[in-house]
Design an enzyme around this catalytic site. Structure first.
Site, PDB file in Angstrom:
ATOM      1  N   ASP A   1       0.857  -1.191   0.000  1.00 31.61           N
ATOM      2  CA  ASP A   1       0.000   0.000   0.000  1.00 31.61           C
ATOM      3  C   ASP A   1       0.892   1.239   0.000  1.00 31.61           C
ATOM      4  OD1 ASP A   1      -2.135   1.695   0.151  1.00 31.61           O
ATOM      5  OD2 ASP A   1      -2.697   1.198   2.210  1.00 31.61           O
TER       6      ASP A   1
ATOM      7  N   ASP B   1      -2.906   2.382  -6.121  1.00 36.69           N
ATOM      8  CA  ASP B   1      -1.844   2.443  -5.121  1.00 36.69           C
ATOM      9  C   ASP B   1      -1.748   1.243  -4.192  1.00 36.69           C
ATOM     10  OD1 ASP B   1      -4.204   2.967  -3.825  1.00 36.69           O
ATOM     11  OD2 ASP B   1      -3.425   4.608  -2.613  1.00 36.69           O
ATOM     12  N   GLU B   2      -2.439   0.156  -4.482  1.00 32.54           N
ATOM     13  CA  GLU B   2      -2.318  -1.011  -3.609  1.00 32.54           C
ATOM     14  C   GLU B   2      -2.604  -2.303  -4.362  1.00 32.54           C
ATOM     15  OE1 GLU B   2      -5.260  -1.567  -0.515  1.00 32.54           O
ATOM     16  OE2 GLU B   2      -6.583  -0.093  -1.465  1.00 32.54           O
TER      17      GLU B   2
END
Length: 355
Positions: free
Chosen positions: A9, A103-104
């Site tokens: 993350d 983003d993860e």
């Protein structure tokens, strides 16, 4: 076989990119989004979060919490490009990668391309390579399943690496406050507190029948995760079909003003989620659940992709204006966008780690 799952993350992704690219913003409280009276925060730097500024918060409230807050216009094209940069790193280790947003991602590194025995080592190496390539930090969590890996990645932010080992898993969950359980929101947390459930240990004491009675179909999920059980596999073929959000109200809505106000905040949250995941579609669906638990859904498909708040708001209004609730009270409202544009077919990325 014990699986080895990593959750990566990125830390304050949008805000960190803006601080990276604009040195004058480093160390300052910034928010990505519009600073107008009716704007909303898409992301906040850690300096801003210290004041209580959070994503999905109205710009007005954010400014009240942090008078020195600096608003920066988002650059989605840049965020997508950076996302592709670090997602490519994952494939060097495994093909079992499941991106959740820009983003993860989850990575299954039970078997990995480098034949590393340690998932911890892989996570550490990935973090170092992300920083070398992007100058951005990421937090990582490693454990035996998705549920625990997700919690672990959030345990030591920013720039953290936390590992929940197989022999520690059940005890870890027992001590975990219920509000820290991924997927347990504010409304459910409040309900659980009222039922005397404040920790994983409290949840574990409840029988499956009891949980089904009080929480319906999701009762089985709560029964399993309280025992550190999560059989979901990392799915590299996962393609997002819709983006949505809904809210269950503590007090039923009755007046038109209450409904419109609630819908406005749901629209803001949906816009934030679409931007975060870079998922924009042409079909908008409104979900309404009444106090008697009956529900309806109404959808509208438009020629253009819903990729800005004005278009989302106007489309929601068109659907809403064709509904007549009469005297019915509303328990839940939800909005979802589907028929997503093709570019959102996410890359498959996979990682394998030993503990």
């Amino acid at each position: 076989m014990v699986r080895k799952i990593i959750h990566i993350d990125m830390d304050a992704f949008y805000a960190s990119i803006e601080q990276r690219d604009h040195p004058e913003l480093r160390g300052k409280p910034i928010a990505v989004g519009k600073g107008s009276e009716r704007g909303v925060v898409a992301a906040a730097s850690y300096e801003a979060r210290k004041y209580g500024v959070r994503s999905a918060m109205s710009s007005k409230i954010a400014r009240q919490k942090c008078p020195d807050l600096i608003f920066v216009k988002g650059r989605m094209d840049v965020y997508k490009a950076v996302s592709r940069e670090f997602m490519e790193i994952f494939f060097d280790y495994t093909d079992l990668v499941e991106p959740l947003s820009l983003d993860e991602a989850y990575l299954d590194v039970t078997d990995n391309k480098k034949n590393y025995r340690s998932a911890t080592l892989i996570a550490k190496e990935i973090k170092e390579r992300i920083f070398e390539k992007t100058e951005l930090t990421a937090s990582a969590g490693a454990s035996i399943n998705k549920f625990l890996a997700k919690i672990a990645s959030d345990y030591d932010k920013p720039d953290g690496l936390y590992v929940i080992r197989p022999e520690e898993a059940e005890k870890f969950v027992e001590k975990l406050p219920i509000e820290k359980f991924h997927g347990v929101g504010e409304v459910t947390t409040k309900k659980m507190h009222q039922l005397g459930i404040k920790t994983g240990a409290d949840l574990k004491e409840k029988s499956l029948a009891w949980l089904n009675k009080h929480f319906g179909k999701v009762g089985l999920h709560y029964y399993n995760i309280s025992r550190a059980i999560d059989e979901r596999e990392v799915n590299p073929e996962r393609i997002r079909k819709s983006v949505g959000t809904e809210r269950t109200f503590e007090k039923d809505l009755q007046t038109r003003f209450e409904i419109i106000t609630a819908l406005y905040h749901i629209e803001k949250e949906l816009m934030r989620r679409m931007e975060r995941s870079a998922s924009f579609g042409k079909t908008l669906t409104l979900k309404v659940k009444f106090s008697d638990f009956k529900q309806i859904t109404r959808s509208k498909t438009i020629p253009n992709t819903i990729d800005n708040f004005k278009l989302l708001h106007n489309t929601t209004r068109e659907i809403f204006n064709h509904l007549d609730f009469g005297e019915k009270k509303i328990r839940l409202l939800g909005l979802a966008v589907s028929q997503l544009e093709d570019e959102k077919k996410q890359q498959a990325v996979q990682l394998e780690l030993d503990f």
